[in-house]
Scaffold this motif. Structure first.
Motif, PDB file in Angstrom:
ATOM      1  N   UNK A 153       0.824  -1.200   0.000  1.00 59.83           N
ATOM      2  CA  UNK A 153       0.000   0.000   0.000  1.00 59.83           C
ATOM      3  C   UNK A 153       0.866   1.262   0.000  1.00 59.83           C
ATOM      4  N   UNK A 154       1.960   1.207   0.731  1.00 63.80           N
ATOM      5  CA  UNK A 154       2.859   2.364   0.788  1.00 63.80           C
ATOM      6  C   UNK A 154       3.465   2.642  -0.591  1.00 63.80           C
ATOM      7  N   UNK A 155       3.907   1.593  -1.255  1.00 62.57           N
ATOM      8  CA  UNK A 155       4.495   1.757  -2.585  1.00 62.57           C
ATOM      9  C   UNK A 155       3.483   2.327  -3.582  1.00 62.57           C
ATOM     10  N   UNK A 156       2.209   2.018  -3.387  1.00 66.77           N
ATOM     11  CA  UNK A 156       1.169   2.463  -4.316  1.00 66.77           C
ATOM     12  C   UNK A 156       0.612   3.849  -4.004  1.00 66.77           C
ATOM     13  N   UNK A 157       1.030   4.433  -2.905  1.00 65.04           N
ATOM     14  CA  UNK A 157       0.504   5.739  -2.507  1.00 65.04           C
ATOM     15  C   UNK A 157       0.689   6.736  -3.658  1.00 65.04           C
ATOM     16  N   UNK A 158      -0.399   7.287  -4.190  1.00 65.46           N
ATOM     17  CA  UNK A 158      -0.275   8.195  -5.342  1.00 65.46           C
ATOM     18  C   UNK A 158       0.453   9.488  -5.023  1.00 65.46           C
ATOM     19  N   UNK A 159       0.659   9.769  -3.736  1.00 66.97           N
ATOM     20  CA  UNK A 159       1.379  10.974  -3.334  1.00 66.97           C
ATOM     21  C   UNK A 159       2.802  10.692  -2.844  1.00 66.97           C
ATOM     22  N   UNK A 205       7.184   9.899 -13.606  1.00 65.19           N
ATOM     23  CA  UNK A 205       6.209  10.288 -14.624  1.00 65.19           C
ATOM     24  C   UNK A 205       5.271  11.373 -14.097  1.00 65.19           C
ATOM     25  N   UNK A 206       4.848  11.203 -12.862  1.00 67.05           N
ATOM     26  CA  UNK A 206       3.953  12.192 -12.257  1.00 67.05           C
ATOM     27  C   UNK A 206       4.610  13.578 -12.228  1.00 67.05           C
ATOM     28  N   UNK A 207       5.911  13.602 -11.951  1.00 65.66           N
ATOM     29  CA  UNK A 207       6.628  14.868 -11.842  1.00 65.66           C
ATOM     30  C   UNK A 207       6.913  15.498 -13.206  1.00 65.66           C
TER      31      UNK A 207
END
Length: 277
Positions: A153-159, A205-207
């Motif tokens: 869950x931590x690895x998947x955190x979108x933030x 990618x998000x950045x």
């Protein structure tokens, strides 16, 4: 200054060498084969020249910030930008390696995760709009390889930020030193390093979304290389196909993805795909 530039790290042998070969055949620009060892790099370039291909060479040790800075300044001065960056350089300890788990954990993550982070920090400012970054992950980089649901869950955190991800990687190394890593993390430092690399890909990618830069992670397949002790059924050229697809052919909409060796976009957090060779 207008030439298009492709850079492949750790490219004197194996999948990296084959990616350079494929880029030399199809990329309309200058291809840089880089390696830590200059002699091996020169031999790799000579081998490709015998095939009628013409890569350029530059020494690059991704674990050495000075080497990275020298390379960045060279590219910036000579060309100005990078159009394709393939982060291929990596290590893997053999299953029968005598090194203690703590040593394997620290060294594997130093090369496969932390050195890629610093490579990107130093080279990403040179990425041209429209550039493509390919991070060579692994089937071991699938999130299902981490036993702990809390960690997944931590690895998947979108933030999740890169500093926070790096803290997670350091927590694994510390757990390995204490001998408490198995229950939550599993017993493979290589798995943790490649899960970290895939997570890094999604954050990067998000950045970079506002700059039209595509960053993807890829599992190249189980390839016949020194790293697999030549047990993989795929040739290095077969292992280069999915990375080359992301570097040259994938639609612009493919970004921040985890791509399988057959060029499928797969769910990083879902069921792990099977490999059919």
């Amino acid at each position: 200054m207008s030439s298009k530039i492709a850079v492949v790290t750790g490219a004197n042998k194996g999948i990296g060498f084959a990616i350079v070969r494929g880029l030399c055949k199809r990329f309309e620009g200058i291809v840089y084969l880089t390696s830590r060892n200059e002699k091996r790099g020169a031999e790799a370039v000579a081998a490709l020249q015998k095939e009628g291909l013409n890569p350029n060479y530059h020494q690059l040790d991704i674990t050495d910030p000075k080497s990275l800075t020298v390379f960045r300044d060279y590219v910036k001065t000579k060309y100005g930008n990078i159009d394709i960056l393939v982060n291929n350089a990596a290590i893997a300890f053999k299953s029968n390696a005598p090194d203690p788990v703590a040593v394997q954990a620290e060294e594997t993550l130093r090369v496969n995760y932390f050195s890629v982070v610093s490579t990107c920090e130093i080279l990403f400012p040179l990425l041209r709009n429209g550039a493509r970054v390919v991070n060579i992950s692994s089937s071991c980089g699938h999130l299902s390889c981490i036993p702990s649901e809390k960690l997944r869950q931590r690895f998947q955190d979108p933030n999740l930020s890169i500093p926070e991800l790096s803290d997670l990687m350091r927590q694994y190394v510390e757990a390995a030193k204490q001998g408490t890593q198995a229950a939550a993390w599993g017993n493979s430092s290589y798995v943790v390093s490649k899960v970290g690399l895939t997570a890094l890909t999604k954050i990067q990618q998000r950045l970079l979304n506002d700059k039209d830069i595509k960053v993807n992670a890829v599992h190249p397949g189980y390839v016949d290389t020194d790293m697999t002790s030549h047990k993989g059924p795929l040739s290095i050229d077969e292992g280069a196909q999915a990375p080359l697809f992301l570097a040259l052919d994938a639609a612009d909409s493919v970004k921040g993805e985890y791509v399988w060796c057959d060029k499928r976009i797969v769910s990083w957090s879902g069921s792990k795909p099977t490999e059919n060779y």
